[in-house]
Scaffold this motif. Structure first.
Motif, PDB file in Angstrom:
ATOM      1  N   SER A 188      -8.248  15.303 -12.500  1.00 15.86           N
ATOM      2  CA  SER A 188      -6.988  15.064 -13.195  1.00 15.86           C
ATOM      3  C   SER A 188      -6.067  14.128 -12.414  1.00 15.86           C
ATOM      4  O   SER A 188      -5.087  13.626 -12.947  1.00 15.86           O
ATOM      5  CB  SER A 188      -6.266  16.390 -13.453  1.00 15.86           C
ATOM      6  N   LEU A 189      -6.416  13.882 -11.143  1.00 15.64           N
ATOM      7  CA  LEU A 189      -5.621  12.987 -10.311  1.00 15.64           C
ATOM      8  C   LEU A 189      -6.204  11.579 -10.270  1.00 15.64           C
ATOM      9  O   LEU A 189      -5.832  10.769  -9.414  1.00 15.64           O
ATOM     10  CB  LEU A 189      -5.545  13.549  -8.876  1.00 15.64           C
ATOM     11  N   LYS A 190      -7.096  11.287 -11.203  1.00 13.03           N
ATOM     12  CA  LYS A 190      -7.783   9.989 -11.226  1.00 13.03           C
ATOM     13  C   LYS A 190      -6.804   8.828 -11.233  1.00 13.03           C
ATOM     14  O   LYS A 190      -7.009   7.819 -10.553  1.00 13.03           O
ATOM     15  CB  LYS A 190      -8.707   9.928 -12.444  1.00 13.03           C
ATOM     16  N   ASN A 191      -5.755   8.929 -12.010  1.00 11.22           N
ATOM     17  CA  ASN A 191      -4.786   7.834 -12.126  1.00 11.22           C
ATOM     18  C   ASN A 191      -3.506   8.068 -11.337  1.00 11.22           C
ATOM     19  O   ASN A 191      -2.554   7.288 -11.446  1.00 11.22           O
ATOM     20  CB  ASN A 191      -4.447   7.590 -13.599  1.00 11.22           C
ATOM     21  N   ALA A 192      -3.468   9.145 -10.565  1.00 11.14           N
ATOM     22  CA  ALA A 192      -2.267   9.472  -9.798  1.00 11.14           C
ATOM     23  C   ALA A 192      -2.101   8.519  -8.618  1.00 11.14           C
ATOM     24  O   ALA A 192      -3.080   7.996  -8.068  1.00 11.14           O
ATOM     25  CB  ALA A 192      -2.338  10.916  -9.313  1.00 11.14           C
ATOM     26  N   GLU A 209     -14.516  10.810  -0.704  1.00 16.84           N
ATOM     27  CA  GLU A 209     -15.918  11.080  -1.055  1.00 16.84           C
ATOM     28  C   GLU A 209     -16.026  12.001  -2.263  1.00 16.84           C
ATOM     29  O   GLU A 209     -16.896  11.796  -3.138  1.00 16.84           O
ATOM     30  CB  GLU A 209     -16.641  11.692   0.144  1.00 16.84           C
ATOM     31  N   GLU A 210     -15.164  13.001  -2.336  1.00 22.42           N
ATOM     32  CA  GLU A 210     -15.206  13.913  -3.477  1.00 22.42           C
ATOM     33  C   GLU A 210     -14.800  13.194  -4.771  1.00 22.42           C
ATOM     34  O   GLU A 210     -15.356  13.459  -5.841  1.00 22.42           O
ATOM     35  CB  GLU A 210     -14.299  15.114  -3.230  1.00 22.42           C
ATOM     36  N   PHE A 216     -15.026   8.181  -9.699  1.00 19.89           N
ATOM     37  CA  PHE A 216     -13.865   7.280  -9.679  1.00 19.89           C
ATOM     38  C   PHE A 216     -13.390   7.041  -8.249  1.00 19.89           C
ATOM     39  O   PHE A 216     -13.670   7.825  -7.338  1.00 19.89           O
ATOM     40  CB  PHE A 216     -12.714   7.839 -10.530  1.00 19.89           C
ATOM     41  N   GLU A 217     -12.689   5.923  -8.070  1.00 19.33           N
ATOM     42  CA  GLU A 217     -12.065   5.596  -6.795  1.00 19.33           C
ATOM     43  C   GLU A 217     -10.608   6.058  -6.838  1.00 19.33           C
ATOM     44  O   GLU A 217      -9.887   5.738  -7.792  1.00 19.33           O
ATOM     45  CB  GLU A 217     -12.116   4.087  -6.523  1.00 19.33           C
ATOM     46  N   PRO A 218     -10.153   6.806  -5.854  1.00 17.66           N
ATOM     47  CA  PRO A 218      -8.764   7.283  -5.868  1.00 17.66           C
ATOM     48  C   PRO A 218      -7.779   6.122  -5.738  1.00 17.66           C
ATOM     49  O   PRO A 218      -8.054   5.137  -5.051  1.00 17.66           O
ATOM     50  CB  PRO A 218      -8.698   8.211  -4.655  1.00 17.66           C
ATOM     51  N   ASN A 219      -6.642   6.259  -6.374  1.00 19.35           N
ATOM     52  CA  ASN A 219      -5.598   5.239  -6.329  1.00 19.35           C
ATOM     53  C   ASN A 219      -4.654   5.551  -5.165  1.00 19.35           C
ATOM     54  O   ASN A 219      -3.604   6.169  -5.335  1.00 19.35           O
ATOM     55  CB  ASN A 219      -4.831   5.222  -7.657  1.00 19.35           C
ATOM     56  N   ILE A 220      -5.063   5.116  -3.986  1.00 20.25           N
ATOM     57  CA  ILE A 220      -4.288   5.406  -2.775  1.00 20.25           C
ATOM     58  C   ILE A 220      -3.266   4.297  -2.576  1.00 20.25           C
ATOM     59  O   ILE A 220      -3.629   3.132  -2.378  1.00 20.25           O
ATOM     60  CB  ILE A 220      -5.200   5.519  -1.544  1.00 20.25           C
ATOM     61  N   ILE A 221      -1.995   4.662  -2.624  1.00 16.39           N
ATOM     62  CA  ILE A 221      -0.946   3.648  -2.503  1.00 16.39           C
ATOM     63  C   ILE A 221      -0.431   3.504  -1.072  1.00 16.39           C
ATOM     64  O   ILE A 221       0.189   2.497  -0.739  1.00 16.39           O
ATOM     65  CB  ILE A 221       0.227   3.933  -3.468  1.00 16.39           C
TER      66      ILE A 221
END
Length: 299
Positions: A188-192, A209-210, A216-221
């Motif tokens: 649920s945090l895919k686009n967070a 990794e999870e 998906f690749e996490p959106n790390i800002i």
């Protein structure tokens, strides 16, 4: 081969002025002292005492080389004394070092243990290195660190004791999540907009990794090692973060909400590790005892 006992007998004979006095001082028999001197002379291939002069004066008389050997023998035994003193101080924790490696998330949790070690062993040179897991592992293997924090699972190159095991929580501004949601899934945090600890942190690597396992690749800002900065950015509703419950329990702010992360149920399992089969120094053993006791008290 020359022995320390022979040198000790030789020096004592000279200092006490005779073989019988030396034997009494060393709690040995006179023949034992005489034999030790004779063996020393045989080993060196020189006469240490001027026996003709001694027979006339009935006093101890050194040959020229005997006087030189006497000077050097005193230096040798003095350094042996220093060596024995060093070992004794090391064993009693009056000297030595502890080179401790800390992961970005591990320092605060171990602050009490570090302070207790310092209070109990002020003569130990304590050095701290904060770095990512891969660098800490290599430092252990290169023997530039004694112990360090790592996350489970660890490789077979290391031994370890557990430090903590906390579930992973999501933290966000209440305006971002509302008040009805009780838990969140990682997907649920895919686009967070994620704000995470340093990119070289094992904890951050686990999160990435999870996410990748879920497709998906996490959106790390942003990445940061600064706990206060992360908290401030959360209060500004800049994004969300994932943290061990140890840290979220410290948050006491009505602006923020902490929710359990499920699917998957991730945990922060930190251990104190050292190179496998390496003998533990007294300082290492003392440190591990403190860590183990404090970890047990928190269970």
């Amino acid at each position: 081969m020359m022995t320390l006992k022979q040198l000790q007998c030789f020096i004592t004979v000279v200092k006490t002025g005779g073989f019988s006095h030396a034997a009494e001082t060393l709690s040995l028999t006179q023949p034992t002292v005489t034999k030790a001197i004779s063996n020393l002379e045989d080993t060196l291939g020189v006469a240490l005492f001027d026996k003709q002069l001694m027979s006339r004066k009935r006093d101890i008389a050194l040959t020229e080389i005997g006087a030189l050997v006497y000077e050097q023998a005193q230096t040798v035994l003095q350094h042996v004394g220093y060596l024995e003193q060093t070992v004794t101080q090391y064993q009693h924790m009056d000297r030595g070092q502890l080179r401790l490696g800390l992961s970005p998330l591990g320092g605060e949790l171990l602050s009490d243990a570090i302070f207790e070690f310092y209070q109990a062993h002020r003569h130990i040179d304590l050095s701290l290195l904060e770095d990512g897991a891969e660098s800490l592992k290599q430092a252990l293997l290169d023997d530039t660190l004694d112990v360090c924090t790592l996350m489970q699972p660890i490789e077979e190159d290391f031994d370890c004791i557990p430090v903590c095991d906390y579930p992973v929580m999501m933290v966000a501004h209440r305006q971002h999540m509302g008040n009805t949601i009780k838990q969140v899934t990682l997907k649920s945090l895919k686009n967070a907009s994620l704000m995470l600890f340093a990119s070289h942190s094992s904890f951050t690597s686990m999160i990435v990794e999870e996410c990748q396992k879920l497709g998906f690749e996490p959106n790390i800002i942003c990445h940061t090692n600064q706990w206060q900065l992360l908290t401030t950015l959360l209060k500004k509703n800049m994004g969300v973060t994932l943290l061990p419950k140890y840290y979220t329990d410290k948050l006491d702010d009505k602006q923020l909400i902490c929710l359990p992360l499920v699917q998957p149920n991730l945990t922060w399992q930190m251990v104190m590790a050292w190179r496998r089969h390496r003998p533990l120094t007294p300082a290492m053993q003392a440190w591990l005892n403190i860590v183990q006791r404090q970890a047990n008290n928190k269970v």
